[in-house]
Enzyme design. Structure first.
Site, PDB file in Angstrom:
ATOM      1  N   GLY A 204       0.839  -1.207   0.000  1.00 27.27           N
ATOM      2  CA  GLY A 204       0.000   0.000   0.000  1.00 27.27           C
ATOM      3  C   GLY A 204       0.866   1.245   0.000  1.00 27.27           C
ATOM      4  O   GLY A 204       2.030   1.202  -0.413  1.00 27.27           O
ATOM      5  N   VAL A 208       0.691   4.848   5.047  1.00 21.21           N
ATOM      6  CA  VAL A 208       0.154   3.781   5.906  1.00 21.21           C
ATOM      7  C   VAL A 208       1.271   2.790   6.279  1.00 21.21           C
ATOM      8  O   VAL A 208       1.280   2.234   7.379  1.00 21.21           O
ATOM      9  CB  VAL A 208      -1.054   3.080   5.242  1.00 21.21           C
ATOM     10  CG1 VAL A 208      -1.556   1.926   6.093  1.00 21.21           C
ATOM     11  CG2 VAL A 208      -2.180   4.075   5.000  1.00 21.21           C
ATOM     12  N   GLY A 209       2.229   2.629   5.376  1.00 24.65           N
ATOM     13  CA  GLY A 209       3.378   1.758   5.661  1.00 24.65           C
ATOM     14  C   GLY A 209       4.059   2.148   6.973  1.00 24.65           C
ATOM     15  O   GLY A 209       4.462   1.288   7.762  1.00 24.65           O
ATOM     16  N   GLU A 226       5.699  -3.222   0.830  1.00 23.94           N
ATOM     17  CA  GLU A 226       5.680  -3.043  -0.630  1.00 23.94           C
ATOM     18  C   GLU A 226       4.940  -1.743  -0.896  1.00 23.94           C
ATOM     19  O   GLU A 226       3.711  -1.719  -0.916  1.00 23.94           O
ATOM     20  CB  GLU A 226       4.983  -4.229  -1.308  1.00 23.94           C
ATOM     21  CG  GLU A 226       5.684  -5.563  -1.125  1.00 23.94           C
ATOM     22  CD  GLU A 226       6.990  -5.668  -1.904  1.00 23.94           C
ATOM     23  OE1 GLU A 226       7.173  -4.927  -2.896  1.00 23.94           O
ATOM     24  OE2 GLU A 226       7.847  -6.477  -1.514  1.00 23.94           O
ATOM     25  N   CYS A 260       1.617   0.139  -9.303  1.00 23.03           N
ATOM     26  CA  CYS A 260       2.682   0.711  -8.452  1.00 23.03           C
ATOM     27  C   CYS A 260       3.968   0.925  -9.224  1.00 23.03           C
ATOM     28  O   CYS A 260       4.730   1.833  -8.920  1.00 23.03           O
ATOM     29  CB  CYS A 260       2.926  -0.188  -7.248  1.00 23.03           C
ATOM     30  SG  CYS A 260       3.404  -1.857  -7.673  1.00 23.03           S
TER      31      CYS A 260
HETATM   32  P1  NAD Z   1      -5.395   0.891   0.334  1.00 23.32           P
HETATM   33  O1  NAD Z   1      -6.091   2.172   0.668  1.00 23.32           O
HETATM   34  O2  NAD Z   1      -6.191  -0.262  -0.112  1.00 23.32           O
HETATM   35  O3  NAD Z   1      -4.550   0.480   1.604  1.00 23.32           O
HETATM   36  C1  NAD Z   1      -3.839  -0.715   1.653  1.00 23.32           C
HETATM   37  C2  NAD Z   1      -4.205  -1.442   2.919  1.00 23.32           C
HETATM   38  O4  NAD Z   1      -3.927  -0.617   4.033  1.00 23.32           O
HETATM   39  C3  NAD Z   1      -5.687  -1.810   2.989  1.00 23.32           C
HETATM   40  O5  NAD Z   1      -5.821  -3.172   3.308  1.00 23.32           O
HETATM   41  C4  NAD Z   1      -6.236  -0.908   4.062  1.00 23.32           C
HETATM   42  O6  NAD Z   1      -7.230  -1.532   4.839  1.00 23.32           O
HETATM   43  C5  NAD Z   1      -5.030  -0.592   4.916  1.00 23.32           C
HETATM   44  N1  NAD Z   1      -5.113   0.732   5.528  1.00 23.32           N
HETATM   45  C6  NAD Z   1      -5.485   1.892   4.921  1.00 23.32           C
HETATM   46  N2  NAD Z   1      -5.415   2.918   5.794  1.00 23.32           N
HETATM   47  C7  NAD Z   1      -4.994   2.407   6.977  1.00 23.32           C
HETATM   48  C8  NAD Z   1      -4.714   2.949   8.263  1.00 23.32           C
HETATM   49  N3  NAD Z   1      -4.872   4.250   8.508  1.00 23.32           N
HETATM   50  N4  NAD Z   1      -4.285   2.111   9.232  1.00 23.32           N
HETATM   51  C9  NAD Z   1      -4.130   0.792   8.982  1.00 23.32           C
HETATM   52  N5  NAD Z   1      -4.383   0.215   7.796  1.00 23.32           N
HETATM   53  C10 NAD Z   1      -4.806   0.995   6.801  1.00 23.32           C
HETATM   54  O7  NAD Z   1      -4.312   1.093  -0.753  1.00 23.32           O
HETATM   55  P2  NAD Z   1      -3.449   2.342  -1.085  1.00 23.32           P
HETATM   56  O8  NAD Z   1      -2.579   2.646   0.083  1.00 23.32           O
HETATM   57  O9  NAD Z   1      -4.287   3.392  -1.701  1.00 23.32           O
HETATM   58  O10 NAD Z   1      -2.590   1.639  -2.254  1.00 23.32           O
HETATM   59  C11 NAD Z   1      -1.972   2.355  -3.207  1.00 23.32           C
HETATM   60  C12 NAD Z   1      -0.493   2.399  -2.911  1.00 23.32           C
HETATM   61  O11 NAD Z   1       0.014   1.081  -2.882  1.00 23.32           O
HETATM   62  C13 NAD Z   1       0.293   3.121  -3.973  1.00 23.32           C
HETATM   63  O12 NAD Z   1       1.254   3.936  -3.354  1.00 23.32           O
HETATM   64  C14 NAD Z   1       0.965   1.999  -4.741  1.00 23.32           C
HETATM   65  O13 NAD Z   1       2.152   2.386  -5.369  1.00 23.32           O
HETATM   66  C15 NAD Z   1       1.191   1.004  -3.648  1.00 23.32           C
HETATM   67  N6  NAD Z   1       1.322  -0.347  -4.178  1.00 23.32           N
HETATM   68  C16 NAD Z   1       2.527  -0.945  -4.075  1.00 23.32           C
HETATM   69  C17 NAD Z   1       2.712  -2.205  -4.602  1.00 23.32           C
HETATM   70  C18 NAD Z   1       4.043  -2.872  -4.512  1.00 23.32           C
HETATM   71  O14 NAD Z   1       4.102  -4.051  -4.822  1.00 23.32           O
HETATM   72  N7  NAD Z   1       5.092  -2.185  -4.130  1.00 23.32           N
HETATM   73  C19 NAD Z   1       1.633  -2.854  -5.216  1.00 23.32           C
HETATM   74  C20 NAD Z   1       0.410  -2.226  -5.281  1.00 23.32           C
HETATM   75  C21 NAD Z   1       0.263  -0.957  -4.758  1.00 23.32           C
END
Ligand code: NAD
Length: 469
Positions: A204, A208-209, A226, A260
Site C-alpha cells: 500500500g 500507511v506503511g 511493498e 505501483c
Molecule cells: P489501500 O487504501 O487499499 O490500503 C492498503 C491497505 O492498508 C488496505 O488493506 C487498508 O485496509 C489498509 N489501511 C489503509 N489505511 C490504513 C490505516 N490508517 N491504518 C491501517 N491500515 C490501513 O491502498 P493504497 O494505500 O491506496 O494503495 C496504493 C499504494 O500502494 C500506492 O502507493 C501503490 O504504489 C502502492 N502499491 C505498491 C505495490 C508494490 O508491490 N510495491 C503494489 C500495489 C500498490
C-alpha cells in the site's frame, strides 16, 4: 460444577474477543499443532490455492470488472496467470527451498555439520492493496504457505467486490483456521495490527506503511513493506522513440495508470518532447481507440475520492493529449501533460492514475540529478540504445528495481526480488524470495563430542606458550 464454571468463563472469554483477535488466535493455535510442518500439507494447500484460481477465474474477473472496470482478459493477463505461475513454481521447488542449505566451513568446524535450515516464522499478516487486489494479496500468501506459516489475509476494503469474493470463496479451498480472510476497513486493520504476528507483509502507500511499521515495532514483528512512489522514465534523444513510446504507453495506461510500478513521469530533452507526444497519441488511439471511454479494455478509477484527487492533479498542467473526465463513471482519459515543472502539483505525489507528465531536462546529467533529489522510487526506467548510458544510470541512481527499454516486465521474472528501497519499501518477494522472506533462516551447527583435544587452545589460561606465540 467445576466444568460448568470453566465452560462459562471460556465462552465469556471467547465472545469478548474481537473477530480479528479470534482469527489470529485460531491461526496461532492451529500453527502450534505442527500441522503446517510437513511439506505434503503445504503442497496440498498450494494445489488447493491453484484450483481456486483456476476454477474461480470468472468470479475473480467479474469482481475486478466491478471494482476497476478492467476487462476479463486483462485480469487473466495481469493477475491470475502470474498467480498460477507463482504457485506452480512453489509446488515444483518446495522440496529444494525447504531443504537444509550446507554452507562453507572454517578450519574449526571442518568436521561438523554446518547448514542453514529454513523454518516457518509462525502467523503472518498479509495486508493487500486494491489496484491488483488478487495478485498483491495472494502472491505473498503463496510464499507464506510454502514456508509453512499460518496467514491472516486482509484484502483491501477499497476493492470491495474482490474482497467479498475472496472472503466467500477462498475458505472453500484452504484450511479455514490457518488462512482466514478478515475483511473490513481502517478500524478492522488497526484492530488486526494490535495483535501479535510473526511477520507483517504490507502492500500500500508509504504513509500507511509507516503506521504498520509503528504497530509492528510494539511486538518486534519484522515487516515487508511493498510501497509506491514516483518512478521516473528517462528517454534518451538518440533511442528508437517510436518503440520507446509504444512500451511507455502500455506501461503507463494499463489498469488506468493504477500500477505501483507504472512510469510516473517522463524526463526528456525539449527537442524530443513533441515527437514523444505524437507517438504516445498514436499508441493511445491504437490501444484504446478514439474513444477509450466506451472501450472494454480501458478501465476506471477505483473511486470518487481518487477520481477527484487525479482531476485536481491534472488542473494547472498543459494537457497535450486526453484530459477528458466523467465523474459519474470515474472515467479519466489517457492524458499527457507537457512542459511540466518540478514545482507543479502533479510532481509532488505519486500519480497512480492515467496522467503522464513530461518534464524537460537538458540531458542525462540533469536527469540523474532530478532522480537523486527525490525519494528512492520503486523503479528507474530508461530508454536508450547506449549501453554506457544505461549502465551509468544503474551506477548513479538507486531504486527498488531498474529496467531499461521496457516497462513492468521485471515483475514477471520470479528469480528477481521484487520490492522497494527507502521510501518505496523494504524487503522483497516473488518466487524463492517470498519463501525466504517468510522463513527464518536458522543457522545450525552440529558438532560431535569427540576430538576434544583440538579445542585445548580456546580454553583458559591463554598463555603464550599454549598459543605458540
Ligand atoms: P489501500 O487504501 O487499499 O490500503 C492498503 C491497505 O492498508 C488496505 O488493506 C487498508 O485496509 C489498509 N489501511 C489503509 N489505511 C490504513 C490505516 N490508517 N491504518 C491501517 N491500515 C490501513 O491502498 P493504497 O494505500 O491506496 O494503495 C496504493 C499504494 O500502494 C500506492 O502507493 C501503490 O504504489 C502502492 N502499491 C505498491 C505495490 C508494490 O508491490 N510495491 C503494489 C500495489 C500498490
Amino acid at each position: 460444577l467445576v466444568f460448568s464454571l470453566f465452560w462459562t468463563s471460556f465462552v465469556t472469554f471467547i465472545t469478548a474477543m474481537s473477530r480479528e483477535e479470534l482469527a489470529v488466535l485460531r491461526a496461532r493455535r492451529t500453527f502450534q499443532t505442527g500441522k503446517t510442518k510437513p511439506l505434503e500439507f503445504r503442497l496440498q494447500q498450494l494445489k488447493n490455492l491453484l484450483r481456486f484460481v483456476t476454477e474461480r477465474r470468472k468470479d475473480i474477473a467479474a469482481a475486478v470488472k466491478k471494482d476497476l472496470g478492467r476487462s476479463e482478459h486483462g485480469t487473466e493477463l495481469f493477475e491470475t496467470m502470474g498467480l498460477e505461475a507463482e504457485i506452480n513454481l512453489a509446488v515444483g521447488k518446495l522440496a529444494e527451498w525447504a531443504a537444509p542449505r550446507p554452507v562453507e566451513k572454517n578450519l574449526l568446524t571442518m568436521s561438523d555439520e554446518v547448514y542453514i535450515q529454513p523454518e516457518p516464522l509462525g502467523v503472518v499478516l498479509i495486508i493487500g492493496a486494491w489496484n491488483y487486489p488478487w495478485a498483491v494479496t495472494l502472491q505473498p500468501l503463496v510464499g507464506a504457505i510454502a514456508a509453512g506459516n499460518a496467514a491472516v489475509i486482509k484484502p483491501s476494503e477499497v476493492s470491495l467486490h474482490s474482497s467479498k469474493v475472496m472472503e466467500e470463496l477462498l475458505p472453500l479451498y484452504l484450511d479455514k483456521d490457518l488462512y482466514p480472510v478478515v475483511t473490513g476497513g481502517v478500524s478492522e486493520t488497526q484492530e488486526l495490527l494490535k495483535q501479535r504476528f510473526d511477520h507483517i507483509f504490507y502492500t500500500g502507500s508509504s504513509t500507511v506503511g509507516k503506521l504498520v511499521m509503528e504497530a509492528a515495532a510494539l511486538h518486534l514483528t519484522p515487516v515487508t513493506l511493498e510501497l509506491g512512489g514516483k518512478s521516473p522514465c528517462y528517454i534518451d534523444k538518440d533511442c528508437d522513440i517510436a518503440v520507446a513510446c509504444r512500451r511507455i504507453t502500455w506501461g503507463k495506461f494499463v489498469n488506468c495508470g493504477q500500477t505501483c510500478i507504472a512510469p510516473d513521469y517522463v524526463l526528456c530533452e525539449p527537442s524530443i518532447q513533441s515527437r514523444v507526444i505524437e507517438e504516445i497519441t498514436k499508441n493511445i488511439k491504437e490501444f484504446y481507440t478514439d474513444n477509450p471511454k466506451t472501450f472494454d479494455d480501458y478501465g476506471r478509477i477505483i473511486n470518487q475520492q481518487h477520481f477527484k484527487r487525479l482531476v485536481a492533479l491534472m488542473g494547472g498542467g498543459k494537457v497535450a493529449v486526453g484530459g477528458d473526465s466523467d465523474e459519474s463513471e470515474c472515467y479519466i482519459a489517457p492524458t499527457v501533460l507537457k512542459d511540466v515543472t518540478a514545482e507543479s502539483k502533479v510532481m509532488k505525489e505519486e500519480i497512480f492514475g492515467p496522467l503522464l507528465p513530461i518534464v524537460n531536462v537538458s540531458g542525462v546529467d540533469e536527469a540523474i540529478r532530478f532522480i537523486n533529489d527525490r525519494e528512492k522510487p520503486l523503479v528507474v526506467y530508461v530508454f536508450s540504445n547506449q549501453n554506457k548510458l544505461i549502465k551509468r544510470l544503474i551506477a548513479e541512481t538507486s531504486s527498488g528495481a531498474f529496467l531499461a527499454n521496457d516497462c513492468l516486465v521485471h515483475f514477471t521474472v520470479n528469480a528477481l526480488p521484487f520490492g522497494g528501497v527507502g521510501n518505496s519499501g523494504m524487503g522483497s518477494y516473488h518466487g524463492r524470495h517470498t519463501f525466504d522472506q517468510l522463513s527464518h533462516l536458522r543457522s545450525c551447527l552440529i558438532k560431535q563430542l569427540k576430538m576434544e583435544r583440538v579445542n585445548s587452545m580456546r580454553y583458559p589460561p591463554h598463555t603464550a606458550k599454549k598459543l605458540g606465540w
